[in-house]
Design a protein around this motif. Sequence first.
Motif, PDB file in Angstrom:
ATOM      1  N   LEU A  58      -5.196  -0.115  -9.334  1.00  0.00           N
ATOM      2  CA  LEU A  58      -6.027   0.319  -8.205  1.00  0.00           C
ATOM      3  C   LEU A  58      -5.172   1.091  -7.188  1.00  0.00           C
ATOM      4  N   SER A  59      -3.963   0.595  -6.949  1.00  0.00           N
ATOM      5  CA  SER A  59      -3.120   1.281  -5.966  1.00  0.00           C
ATOM      6  C   SER A  59      -2.868   2.723  -6.402  1.00  0.00           C
ATOM      7  N   LYS A  60      -2.692   2.900  -7.699  1.00  0.00           N
ATOM      8  CA  LYS A  60      -2.430   4.269  -8.204  1.00  0.00           C
ATOM      9  C   LYS A  60      -3.628   5.185  -7.927  1.00  0.00           C
ATOM     10  N   ILE A  61      -4.826   4.626  -8.134  1.00  0.00           N
ATOM     11  CA  ILE A  61      -6.041   5.436  -7.886  1.00  0.00           C
ATOM     12  C   ILE A  61      -6.140   5.794  -6.397  1.00  0.00           C
ATOM     13  N   ILE A  62      -5.885   4.779  -5.579  1.00  0.00           N
ATOM     14  CA  ILE A  62      -5.985   5.030  -4.124  1.00  0.00           C
ATOM     15  C   ILE A  62      -4.979   6.095  -3.701  1.00  0.00           C
ATOM     16  N   ILE A  63      -3.746   5.912  -4.142  1.00  0.00           N
ATOM     17  CA  ILE A  63      -2.682   6.835  -3.726  1.00  0.00           C
ATOM     18  C   ILE A  63      -2.994   8.259  -4.181  1.00  0.00           C
ATOM     19  N   LYS A  64      -3.560   8.370  -5.386  1.00  0.00           N
ATOM     20  CA  LYS A  64      -3.833   9.699  -5.926  1.00  0.00           C
ATOM     21  C   LYS A  64      -5.005  10.378  -5.208  1.00  0.00           C
ATOM     22  N   ASN A  65      -5.998   9.588  -4.821  1.00  0.00           N
ATOM     23  CA  ASN A  65      -7.238  10.202  -4.336  1.00  0.00           C
ATOM     24  C   ASN A  65      -7.415  10.215  -2.819  1.00  0.00           C
ATOM     25  N   ILE A  66      -6.501   9.590  -2.145  1.00  0.00           N
ATOM     26  CA  ILE A  66      -6.691   9.518  -0.681  1.00  0.00           C
ATOM     27  C   ILE A  66      -6.622  10.927  -0.074  1.00  0.00           C
ATOM     28  N   LYS A  67      -7.548  11.173   0.882  1.00  0.00           N
ATOM     29  CA  LYS A  67      -7.599  12.502   1.510  1.00  0.00           C
ATOM     30  C   LYS A  67      -6.723  12.494   2.777  1.00  0.00           C
ATOM     31  N   LYS A  68      -6.818  13.555   3.552  1.00  0.00           N
ATOM     32  CA  LYS A  68      -6.053  13.711   4.800  1.00  0.00           C
ATOM     33  C   LYS A  68      -4.570  13.512   4.545  1.00  0.00           C
ATOM     34  N   LYS A  69      -4.089  14.176   3.555  1.00  0.00           N
ATOM     35  CA  LYS A  69      -2.683  13.988   3.178  1.00  0.00           C
ATOM     36  C   LYS A  69      -1.727  14.339   4.323  1.00  0.00           C
ATOM     37  N   ASN A  70      -2.234  15.145   5.286  1.00  0.00           N
ATOM     38  CA  ASN A  70      -1.337  15.517   6.392  1.00  0.00           C
ATOM     39  C   ASN A  70      -0.914  14.328   7.253  1.00  0.00           C
ATOM     40  N   ILE A  71      -1.772  13.285   7.260  1.00  0.00           N
ATOM     41  CA  ILE A  71      -1.438  12.102   8.072  1.00  0.00           C
ATOM     42  C   ILE A  71      -0.363  11.263   7.385  1.00  0.00           C
ATOM     43  N   TYR A  72      -0.428  11.240   6.051  1.00  0.00           N
ATOM     44  CA  TYR A  72       0.443  10.311   5.330  1.00  0.00           C
ATOM     45  C   TYR A  72       1.684  11.006   4.779  1.00  0.00           C
ATOM     46  N   LYS A  73       2.811  10.385   5.050  1.00  0.00           N
ATOM     47  CA  LYS A  73       4.045  10.942   4.508  1.00  0.00           C
ATOM     48  C   LYS A  73       4.240  10.406   3.099  1.00  0.00           C
ATOM     49  N   GLU A  74       3.971   9.136   2.965  1.00  0.00           N
ATOM     50  CA  GLU A  74       4.166   8.498   1.672  1.00  0.00           C
ATOM     51  C   GLU A  74       3.291   7.258   1.595  1.00  0.00           C
ATOM     52  N   ILE A  75       2.734   7.033   0.400  1.00  0.00           N
ATOM     53  CA  ILE A  75       1.981   5.796   0.207  1.00  0.00           C
ATOM     54  C   ILE A  75       2.530   5.133  -1.046  1.00  0.00           C
ATOM     55  N   THR A  76       2.929   3.877  -0.916  1.00  0.00           N
ATOM     56  CA  THR A  76       3.566   3.215  -2.062  1.00  0.00           C
ATOM     57  C   THR A  76       2.910   1.872  -2.332  1.00  0.00           C
ATOM     58  N   PHE A  77       3.220   1.360  -3.519  1.00  0.00           N
ATOM     59  CA  PHE A  77       2.722   0.032  -3.893  1.00  0.00           C
ATOM     60  C   PHE A  77       3.878  -0.938  -3.795  1.00  0.00           C
ATOM     61  N   SER A  78       3.610  -2.175  -3.326  1.00  0.00           N
ATOM     62  CA  SER A  78       4.671  -3.185  -3.424  1.00  0.00           C
ATOM     63  C   SER A  78       4.059  -4.497  -3.914  1.00  0.00           C
ATOM     64  N   GLN A  79       4.897  -5.231  -4.624  1.00  0.00           N
ATOM     65  CA  GLN A  79       4.437  -6.476  -5.255  1.00  0.00           C
ATOM     66  C   GLN A  79       4.182  -7.550  -4.204  1.00  0.00           C
ATOM     67  N   PRO A  80       3.317  -8.504  -4.393  1.00  0.00           N
ATOM     68  CA  PRO A  80       2.428  -8.581  -5.545  1.00  0.00           C
ATOM     69  C   PRO A  80       1.179  -7.703  -5.433  1.00  0.00           C
ATOM     70  N   GLY A  81       0.843  -7.269  -4.232  1.00  0.00           N
ATOM     71  CA  GLY A  81      -0.353  -6.441  -4.121  1.00  0.00           C
ATOM     72  C   GLY A  81      -0.530  -5.860  -2.736  1.00  0.00           C
ATOM     73  N   PHE A  82       0.378  -4.986  -2.341  1.00  0.00           N
ATOM     74  CA  PHE A  82       0.233  -4.318  -1.044  1.00  0.00           C
ATOM     75  C   PHE A  82       0.308  -2.817  -1.229  1.00  0.00           C
TER      76      PHE A  82
END
Length: 579
Positions: A58-82
């Motif tokens: 799910l994190s991969k889908i969110i990271i790939k599809n999130i809009k307004k990329k100008n706001i976000y520098k980086e979006i990452t996943f961390s264990q166990p589920g953040f």
Amino acid sequence: MHLKKVIKKDIENVLIKINPIKKYNPIIILNKKITMGHYQLNNLIKIATILDLEPYELSKIIIKNIKKKNIYKEITFSQPGFINIFINHDWLSIELENIFISSRLGINRIQPKNIVVDYSSPNIAKEMHIGHLRSTIIGDVIVRILYFLGHNVIRANHIGDWGTQFGMLIAYLEDIKSKIVFQDDSISLEKLEKFYCKAKKKYDSDQLFAEKSREYVVKLQNGDKYCHKIWKKLVSITMIENQKIYQRLNVTLKPDDTVGESFYNEMLPNIITDLKNKKIAIEKNGSTIVFLKEFKNRLGESMGVVIQKKDKGFLYSTTDIACLKYRYQKLHADRIIYYTDSRQHQHLIQAWIIAKKANYIPQNLLLEHHVFGMMLSKNKRPFKTRDGNTIKLSILLNEAIQRAVNLIKNKKPYLRKKKLIQLSEIIGISAVKYADLSKNRNTNYIFDWDKMLSFEGNTAPYIQYAYTRILSIIKKSSIPIIKLKEKVILKKESEINLAIKILEFEEIVLLIAKKGTPHIMCKYLYQLATYFSIFYESCSILFAKKIKICKSRLKLSLITAKTLKKGLNMLGIQIVTKM
Ligand code: ARG
């Protein structure tokens, strides 16, 4: 910018695309440590379960599809589920610029509503005491914030200016041949309160006097000119004194905001007839009563709310029912907020239910009772004078100023007397207000002079001092504000943390508008001041190697000061420029 809300919405939009039917409610938090991202999605595992996906997937889908990329520098996943969200520094700089150039700190006005705030509401012929402090100052913060957001705010000082006590007072004043009766003179409120106590004693012990008092009540209620004139004088003596307290407290209530119980008196006979006609009220043993199945007495029977006594007198409840009708039908209130202590909760709910049953107000009218706890002394008992009496507000404020004088004298022995007094008034009264506002209103709190006047911790002096410190840095730089044209450059962690904290201001304001909890603002300002200290310690401002960086940091300092100032202003706390 309510950044949390923006991130939440962005994530929600992705989730809705995956499955539009389900509800997700992503929980976004602001992280203390930047290593986990500035913001974090906290309930990824739960959302993944709803969608029957692995959290990582799910994190991969969110990271790939999130809009307004100008706001976000980086979006990452961390264990166990953040999901960890890093904000783009350039975008942050643009937001800071918006705050810098705007007098509203970049916060938009919202769809205006008519909001009545019922607060302070002291009783006539008595001096205001500490029991009125919380209602008065918390209510006033909400008024300021709602007004700032663009609402049409109606301050309602619902004073207790009607009732049997006035018959008693008029009879007593006449008895002692008071000048206020015979020579149209005035007396002090302090004296009036003493007369009130004496009148009460006489009323309880002297039958003839009691009878005369009751006659005067009826006369007053029937509009008798003589009684009315004295009554008006009593109200005026009290409210002139109360207005002085409001002024000292920097509370925005004005004489025009006073609409006391007496105002609704004319409406009451019709309310009684109407409630009877609608079969909501019935007559029992000469009294008129509304039985409410929503409330049970000790025997498990519907509780009766008396709205007219045997002697035809009306009650506090009757007035509040009429008041609701007026506020909805005449003032077109969309929302009514009451700041009264918790002992009046049942009374208010009963009035609301009756007003709804009678169709005076619609079912969905927003009615809120924002309760608050008591002020306690260090031994956790109600805060009282040594001889067990309630503490007058004027006395409390005098003491606050005296204590501030001692405090400041110690720090600045050479300060001129006039300056010392001026400063002490602000510092002393702010300390009392802030100590109260910084506690969650739902709980009791311990009134502690030493803590509230300390320059450390979440106190008014700390925040006020932090503000003056920033001003002195800016002054020292001798760079005029108009020269600060370039956007803030954000590189160091402490700069970024401070920037994100500044952006959080809008979220705080909106939350208080909803919940009526000023302590959130105090906590925020305290954090903001602390983040500034960290920034100041880790980044040189005046001695930065490049002028560009010096200017950028000055600008960031200026925006911090601006936010502190606005926040304090919303709390009704005055700033000082030197301390
Ligand atoms: N005068 C009341 C008191 O001192 C408070 C009034 C609160 N407002 C209301 N609409 N009942 O307890």
